[in-house]
Design a protein around this motif. Sequence first.
Motif, PDB file in Angstrom:
ATOM      1  N   GLN A 262       5.593  -9.510   2.223  1.00 40.60           N
ATOM      2  CA  GLN A 262       6.756  -9.771   1.385  1.00 40.60           C
ATOM      3  C   GLN A 262       7.493  -8.498   0.979  1.00 40.60           C
ATOM      4  N   MET A 263       6.940  -7.333   1.296  1.00 41.57           N
ATOM      5  CA  MET A 263       7.565  -6.060   0.952  1.00 41.57           C
ATOM      6  C   MET A 263       8.534  -5.635   2.049  1.00 41.57           C
ATOM      7  N   ASN A 264       9.551  -4.852   1.667  1.00 44.67           N
ATOM      8  CA  ASN A 264      10.378  -4.232   2.698  1.00 44.67           C
ATOM      9  C   ASN A 264       9.633  -3.025   3.254  1.00 44.67           C
ATOM     10  N   ILE A 265      10.185  -2.431   4.302  1.00 43.62           N
ATOM     11  CA  ILE A 265       9.444  -1.391   5.032  1.00 43.62           C
ATOM     12  C   ILE A 265       9.148  -0.172   4.163  1.00 43.62           C
ATOM     13  N   TRP A 266      10.055   0.168   3.243  1.00 40.92           N
ATOM     14  CA  TRP A 266       9.839   1.345   2.397  1.00 40.92           C
ATOM     15  C   TRP A 266       8.769   1.077   1.344  1.00 40.92           C
ATOM     16  N   GLU A 267       8.741  -0.140   0.823  1.00 42.45           N
ATOM     17  CA  GLU A 267       7.678  -0.519  -0.100  1.00 42.45           C
ATOM     18  C   GLU A 267       6.333  -0.530   0.619  1.00 42.45           C
ATOM     19  N   GLN A 268       6.329  -1.021   1.865  1.00 47.21           N
ATOM     20  CA  GLN A 268       5.105  -0.998   2.666  1.00 47.21           C
ATOM     21  C   GLN A 268       4.645   0.439   2.911  1.00 47.21           C
ATOM     22  N   LEU A 269       5.604   1.326   3.168  1.00 50.02           N
ATOM     23  CA  LEU A 269       5.279   2.728   3.426  1.00 50.02           C
ATOM     24  C   LEU A 269       4.634   3.370   2.193  1.00 50.02           C
TER      25      LEU A 269
ATOM     26  N   LEU B 124       5.898   4.966  10.531  1.00 49.56           N
ATOM     27  CA  LEU B 124       6.603   5.946   9.713  1.00 49.56           C
ATOM     28  C   LEU B 124       5.632   6.851   8.955  1.00 49.56           C
ATOM     29  N   ALA B 125       4.489   6.292   8.548  1.00 49.96           N
ATOM     30  CA  ALA B 125       3.488   7.077   7.827  1.00 49.96           C
ATOM     31  C   ALA B 125       2.923   8.198   8.687  1.00 49.96           C
TER      32      ALA B 125
END
Length: 224
Positions: A5-12, A190-191
Amino acid sequence: MDMAQMNIWEQLIFYFSENGLYIWSQFIRHFLISIYGVLFAGIIGVPLGFWISRHRKLADWVIGAANVIQTIPSLAMLSILMLGLGLGVNTVITTVFLYSLLPIIKNTYAGVKNVDKNILDSGKGMGMTKWQLTYMVELPLALSVIMAGIRNAMVVGIGVTAIGTFIGAGGLGDIITRGVNVTDGGAIILAGAIPAALMAVISDLILGWIEKKLDPTKNKRILT
């Protein structure tokens, strides 16, 4: 909140918070592999660059051989070296070493070759030996050009090290590969990719700063 449910930046951010120590350890491993390869290339490449500057008939052959190495795809190079060195860190360090030779040899040769002959004649007139001319005149004058070659080699080495994950060497490539192999792994990719990019940029900036500091046009204490 569920990761899905998170966007990619929140996931990052979440991935960094949960795996910060792991990412840091892979960052350090990646950096050390890169710097060892470039360091060994400098130990071999700088003296070789000076040597071919005194044997210019051989310069084209040596630089040509380094050019040939540069044309081999990095994955192919890893595969070839793996046959003799096996899996792991040593193979990747050797690969970085081989790819770093060209910029270091070429820049060393160019830096020494372009030293003003009048300055060398002045040194000879002061009674300097060939060894003294090398380390008191030619090396200081060529150092900024040599550093430019090391700077290029370091950036290339960081990129080459990323594929070391395919032979079990670790590094940030492990994180990128892990992201590729899972569904919705963009944040994981990205990480691994962002720290690798930052490493390359910061290394380039630091070595560029050192290169400018070593510029002989800004250092008048050459023969003193």
